[in-house]
Design a protein around this motif. Structure first.
Motif, PDB file in Angstrom:
ATOM      1  N   VAL A  18       0.839  -1.199   0.000  1.00  0.00           N
ATOM      2  CA  VAL A  18       0.000   0.000   0.000  1.00  0.00           C
ATOM      3  C   VAL A  18       0.873   1.248   0.000  1.00  0.00           C
ATOM      4  CG1 VAL A  18      -1.671   1.349   1.327  1.00  0.00           C
ATOM      5  CG2 VAL A  18      -1.974  -1.127   1.096  1.00  0.00           C
ATOM      6  N   SER A  19       1.938   1.229   0.769  1.00  0.00           N
ATOM      7  CA  SER A  19       2.828   2.394   0.858  1.00  0.00           C
ATOM      8  C   SER A  19       3.517   2.662  -0.478  1.00  0.00           C
ATOM      9  CB  SER A  19       3.875   2.169   1.959  1.00  0.00           C
ATOM     10  OG  SER A  19       3.256   2.033   3.215  1.00  0.00           O
ATOM     11  N   VAL A  20       3.982   1.588  -1.138  1.00  0.00           N
ATOM     12  CA  VAL A  20       4.626   1.760  -2.443  1.00  0.00           C
ATOM     13  C   VAL A  20       3.642   2.327  -3.460  1.00  0.00           C
ATOM     14  CG1 VAL A  20       5.693   0.557  -4.380  1.00  0.00           C
ATOM     15  CG2 VAL A  20       6.326  -0.053  -2.044  1.00  0.00           C
ATOM     16  N   LEU A  21       2.429   1.785  -3.468  1.00  0.00           N
ATOM     17  CA  LEU A  21       1.422   2.272  -4.410  1.00  0.00           C
ATOM     18  C   LEU A  21       1.071   3.735  -4.143  1.00  0.00           C
ATOM     19  CD1 LEU A  21      -0.959  -0.833  -4.476  1.00  0.00           C
ATOM     20  CD2 LEU A  21       0.649  -0.124  -6.257  1.00  0.00           C
ATOM     21  N   ALA A  22       1.046   4.118  -2.882  1.00  0.00           N
ATOM     22  CA  ALA A  22       0.736   5.508  -2.533  1.00  0.00           C
ATOM     23  C   ALA A  22       1.792   6.459  -3.078  1.00  0.00           C
ATOM     24  CB  ALA A  22       0.616   5.654  -1.024  1.00  0.00           C
ATOM     25  N   THR A  23       3.055   6.046  -3.017  1.00  0.00           N
ATOM     26  CA  THR A  23       4.122   6.899  -3.566  1.00  0.00           C
ATOM     27  C   THR A  23       3.981   7.053  -5.075  1.00  0.00           C
ATOM     28  OG1 THR A  23       5.677   5.062  -3.897  1.00  0.00           O
ATOM     29  CG2 THR A  23       5.706   6.171  -1.739  1.00  0.00           C
ATOM     30  N   GLN A  24       3.310   6.114  -5.732  1.00  0.00           N
ATOM     31  CA  GLN A  24       3.066   6.179  -7.176  1.00  0.00           C
ATOM     32  C   GLN A  24       1.748   6.890  -7.499  1.00  0.00           C
ATOM     33  OE1 GLN A  24       3.126   2.044  -8.330  1.00  0.00           O
ATOM     34  NE2 GLN A  24       5.342   1.847  -8.095  1.00  0.00           N
ATOM     35  N   GLY A  25       1.075   7.371  -6.472  1.00  0.00           N
ATOM     36  CA  GLY A  25      -0.206   8.047  -6.674  1.00  0.00           C
ATOM     37  C   GLY A  25      -1.364   7.111  -6.899  1.00  0.00           C
ATOM     38  N   LYS A  26      -1.204   5.846  -6.522  1.00  0.00           N
ATOM     39  CA  LYS A  26      -2.254   4.842  -6.706  1.00  0.00           C
ATOM     40  C   LYS A  26      -2.837   4.487  -5.343  1.00  0.00           C
ATOM     41  CE  LYS A  26       0.319   2.973 -10.627  1.00  0.00           C
ATOM     42  NZ  LYS A  26       1.177   1.873 -11.112  1.00  0.00           N
ATOM     43  N   GLU A  27      -4.000   5.009  -5.056  1.00  0.00           N
ATOM     44  CA  GLU A  27      -4.622   4.773  -3.749  1.00  0.00           C
ATOM     45  C   GLU A  27      -5.968   4.075  -3.862  1.00  0.00           C
ATOM     46  OE1 GLU A  27      -4.703   8.461  -1.660  1.00  0.00           O
ATOM     47  OE2 GLU A  27      -2.518   8.551  -1.452  1.00  0.00           O
ATOM     48  N   THR A  28      -6.640   4.212  -5.008  1.00  0.00           N
ATOM     49  CA  THR A  28      -7.919   3.538  -5.198  1.00  0.00           C
ATOM     50  C   THR A  28      -7.796   2.522  -6.324  1.00  0.00           C
ATOM     51  OG1 THR A  28      -8.693   5.261  -6.722  1.00  0.00           O
ATOM     52  CG2 THR A  28      -9.234   5.516  -4.390  1.00  0.00           C
ATOM     53  N   ALA A  29      -8.524   1.423  -6.206  1.00  0.00           N
ATOM     54  CA  ALA A  29      -8.390   0.300  -7.136  1.00  0.00           C
ATOM     55  C   ALA A  29      -9.387   0.408  -8.280  1.00  0.00           C
ATOM     56  CB  ALA A  29      -8.609  -1.007  -6.376  1.00  0.00           C
ATOM     57  N   PHE A  30      -8.991  -0.165  -9.429  1.00  0.00           N
ATOM     58  CA  PHE A  30      -9.880  -0.268 -10.570  1.00  0.00           C
ATOM     59  C   PHE A  30     -10.786  -1.490 -10.416  1.00  0.00           C
ATOM     60  CE2 PHE A  30      -6.486   2.048 -13.177  1.00  0.00           C
ATOM     61  CZ  PHE A  30      -7.138   3.265 -13.005  1.00  0.00           C
ATOM     62  N   PRO A  31     -11.874  -1.579 -11.209  1.00  0.00           N
ATOM     63  CA  PRO A  31     -12.840  -2.667 -11.026  1.00  0.00           C
ATOM     64  C   PRO A  31     -12.239  -4.066 -11.030  1.00  0.00           C
ATOM     65  CG  PRO A  31     -13.779  -0.991 -12.445  1.00  0.00           C
ATOM     66  CD  PRO A  31     -12.365  -0.567 -12.183  1.00  0.00           C
ATOM     67  N   ILE A  32     -11.331  -4.374 -11.961  1.00  0.00           N
ATOM     68  CA  ILE A  32     -10.796  -5.731 -12.004  1.00  0.00           C
ATOM     69  C   ILE A  32      -9.943  -6.023 -10.772  1.00  0.00           C
ATOM     70  CG2 ILE A  32      -8.672  -5.260 -13.307  1.00  0.00           C
ATOM     71  CD1 ILE A  32      -9.389  -7.882 -14.912  1.00  0.00           C
ATOM     72  N   GLN A  33      -9.332  -4.982 -10.197  1.00  0.00           N
ATOM     73  CA  GLN A  33      -8.567  -5.153  -8.957  1.00  0.00           C
ATOM     74  C   GLN A  33      -9.507  -5.339  -7.769  1.00  0.00           C
ATOM     75  OE1 GLN A  33      -6.408  -1.496  -9.208  1.00  0.00           O
ATOM     76  NE2 GLN A  33      -5.243  -2.154 -11.015  1.00  0.00           N
ATOM     77  N   VAL A  34     -10.561  -4.559  -7.733  1.00  0.00           N
ATOM     78  CA  VAL A  34     -11.550  -4.700  -6.656  1.00  0.00           C
ATOM     79  C   VAL A  34     -12.151  -6.105  -6.672  1.00  0.00           C
ATOM     80  CG1 VAL A  34     -13.788  -3.889  -5.805  1.00  0.00           C
ATOM     81  CG2 VAL A  34     -12.095  -2.236  -6.625  1.00  0.00           C
ATOM     82  N   ASP A  35     -12.430  -6.615  -7.868  1.00  0.00           N
ATOM     83  CA  ASP A  35     -13.078  -7.920  -7.995  1.00  0.00           C
ATOM     84  C   ASP A  35     -12.144  -9.073  -7.657  1.00  0.00           C
ATOM     85  OD1 ASP A  35     -15.336  -6.605  -8.762  1.00  0.00           O
ATOM     86  OD2 ASP A  35     -15.225  -7.151 -10.885  1.00  0.00           O
ATOM     87  N   THR A  36     -10.884  -9.001  -8.113  1.00  0.00           N
ATOM     88  CA  THR A  36     -10.003 -10.171  -8.023  1.00  0.00           C
ATOM     89  C   THR A  36      -9.169 -10.233  -6.758  1.00  0.00           C
ATOM     90  OG1 THR A  36      -8.236  -9.027  -9.244  1.00  0.00           O
ATOM     91  CG2 THR A  36      -9.818 -10.330 -10.535  1.00  0.00           C
TER      92      THR A  36
END
Length: 501
Positions: A18-36
């Motif tokens: 989560v911390s790595v993704l936050a540094t990349q500006g990715k904090e919310t998931a797309f539908p396929i990520q939410v589903d899988t």
């Protein structure tokens, strides 16, 4: 489309990731990520069906790193015995996947390496011997290294097949089957594909166990932000003007061609017209492909002219326009080409250029792709074209060509240019000069197939006033050996250049 607000933390993604993704500006998931993610993080086998650009790389990268990293003890890594395997159909896609996985793996101290053909295997073998946790591989080179004993798959805990339908299209399913047969049956497996035809369904039945199917349809996919246009033009000449106009904007754009020769030729024409462009196709070496794609990614050039080799796996942020200069042969290629834009929730435009003889076939192709669009009759000056171009970029003067060594001048690097081909003696000056120029062109551009015929009596570079080829960014230009100036001509790769005077 409702706004997606599910965070990665809420989906059970471990805090280091989560911390790595936050540094990349990715904090919310797309539908396929939410589903899988809930299923993949718990170890379930998953079949993911999502259109290109839907975010499926992160959908499998996160659980792979989270599950392997969480269980990894410092002494578990063994030379040539990776724990995670990702199979991808193309070098470009394998490289893109590795770029997504590596930052996540770094948070757990894990090592990742990429394996593909077209380059020396030395570095890949060295990485395997040193020990890696995850390999991202193209099937052909991986099987070759397996046969040589440099890598074994008996320790694989998680296997992922990405773009399985494209692997089927390329004829990779037999080697994919042989590779997957070497992985433990007990491991977790994920397969991601836009379609389940052409044998992909057999992979699903054979290798996935009690799998969960997740499919992201057009209504929920970020790809819905894509707008399609069909521009009809009456002649080849008017099409040429239209292409140049569409390529002249300030944003990134990808132009797709049917053949490698035409991709190379168009990139050169645009560059000579003050629109910097690079080409990407199968005739380029891996070094040239990497260099051209890096120039496009960095913004050094804003136009990429490609064949279908770039339709999958090439992800560059903020491509605002995809142009099908040559309509593709079938609808799947159309969808994957078009998927270079409107990625990760961004908007994008797609234009297909159609000559009168192509109208019927293009209409049928769009029906199969489930794309509804009304064709427009346009010229380069039409308002619809200007609206897509937006602000026109400033003219960029083509870079000066490298000076060509005059005939009879002292040559450098004697060890490489001192001997002629075909058993001729080193004292034959005209043949020496031709060979030195040929070898220099190959060293600079790597396009040996375009060099004049070696040892032949009509080799243009051996005559004053003849022509030679040089390669710049993968695009070939022609220069007079008398003046060093560029001519506006072009010829097919592998053709012969004749002296003219």
């Amino acid at each position: 489309m409702s706004e997606i607000t599910t965070t990665f933390g809420a989906l059970g993604v471990p805090q280091p990731i989560v911390s790595v993704l936050a540094t990349q500006g990715k904090e919310t998931a797309f539908p396929i990520q939410v589903d899988t993610l809930p299923d993949t993080l718990s170890g379930r086998d998953v079949l993911g069906r999502g259109k290109t650009g839907s975010g499926k790389t992160l959908a499998f990268a996160i659980p792979m790193v989270a599950r392997l990293g969480g269980a990894l003890s410092g002494g578990k890594r063994r030379p040539g015995r990776p724990l995670g395997l990702v199979l991808a159909p193309t070098r470009e896609l394998a490289t893109q996947i590795t770029a997504v996985i590596e930052p996540l793996a770094d948070s757990y101290g894990m090592k990742v390496t990429t394996i593909f053909g077209g380059v020396s295997q030395q570095r890949q073998v060295a990485a395997l011997k040193a020990g890696v946790d995850i390999i991202v591989a193209c099937p052909g080179r991986l099987e070759d290294l397996m046969k040589q004993g440099f890598v074994g798959l008996d320790a694989i805990e998680i296997s992922i097949l990405d773009e399985a339908d494209h692997m089927a299209d390329l004829g990779f399913l037999p080697v994919v089957t042989r590779i997957m047969d070497k992985t433990p049956q007990s491991g977790q497996r994920m397969l991601f594909s836009a379609t389940l035809d052409n044998g992909v369904d057999k992979l699903v039945r054979k290798y996935l166990h009690n799998e969960v199917l997740h499919s992201v349809d057009e209504a929920n996919s970020p790809v819905a932000a894509m707008t399609h246009h069909v521009f009809e033009t009456e002649s080849v000449e008017s099409k040429k003007l239209l292409v140049e106009k569409l390529a002249s904007g300030t944003g990134r754009r990808v132009l797709f061609m049917r053949t490698k020769h035409h991709a190379k030729k168009l990139a050169k024409q645009l560059t000579d017209s003050g629109i910097p462009a690079v080409d990407l196709h199968g005739n380029l070496s891996q070094v040239q492909r990497d260099r051209n794609l890096a120039a496009f990614s960095a913004g050094d050039v804003r136009v990429l002219v490609a064949t279908d080799v770039a339709a999958r796996g090439v992800h560059v942020d903020d491509i605002e326009l995809v142009i099908h200069v040559d309509p593709p042969a079938e609808h799947k290629a159309y969808l994957h080409r078009s998927g270079r834009t409107a990625r990760a929730g961004k908007e994008g435009e797609v234009v297909t250029l159609v000559l009168p003889a192509q109208r019927k076939d293009t209409a049928a192709l769009l029906r199969k792709a489930d794309i509804t669009v009304t064709p427009q009759q346009v010229t380069a000056d039409s308002p619809a074209v200007a609206a897509l171009v937006g602000d026109v970029a400033a003219y960029v003067k083509p870079a000066p060509r490298a000076a060509v060594q005059p005939q009879g001048a002292p040559r450098q690097r004697q060890s490489q240019g001192g001997q002629t081909q075909g058993g001729r003696s080193a004292g034959q000056g005209r043949s020496q000069g031709a060979n030195a120029q040929r070898k220099r062109a190959v060293r600079e551009g790597g396009a040996a197939s375009g060099a004049p015929k070696q040892g032949g009596p009509k080799s243009g570079a051996a005559r004053t006033g003849g022509q030679r080829t040089a390669s710049t960014g993968g695009s070939r230009a022609f220069y007079s050996t008398a003046s060093g100036s560029a001519s506006q001509g072009s010829r097919p790769a592998g053709g012969r250049t004749r002296a003219r005077g």
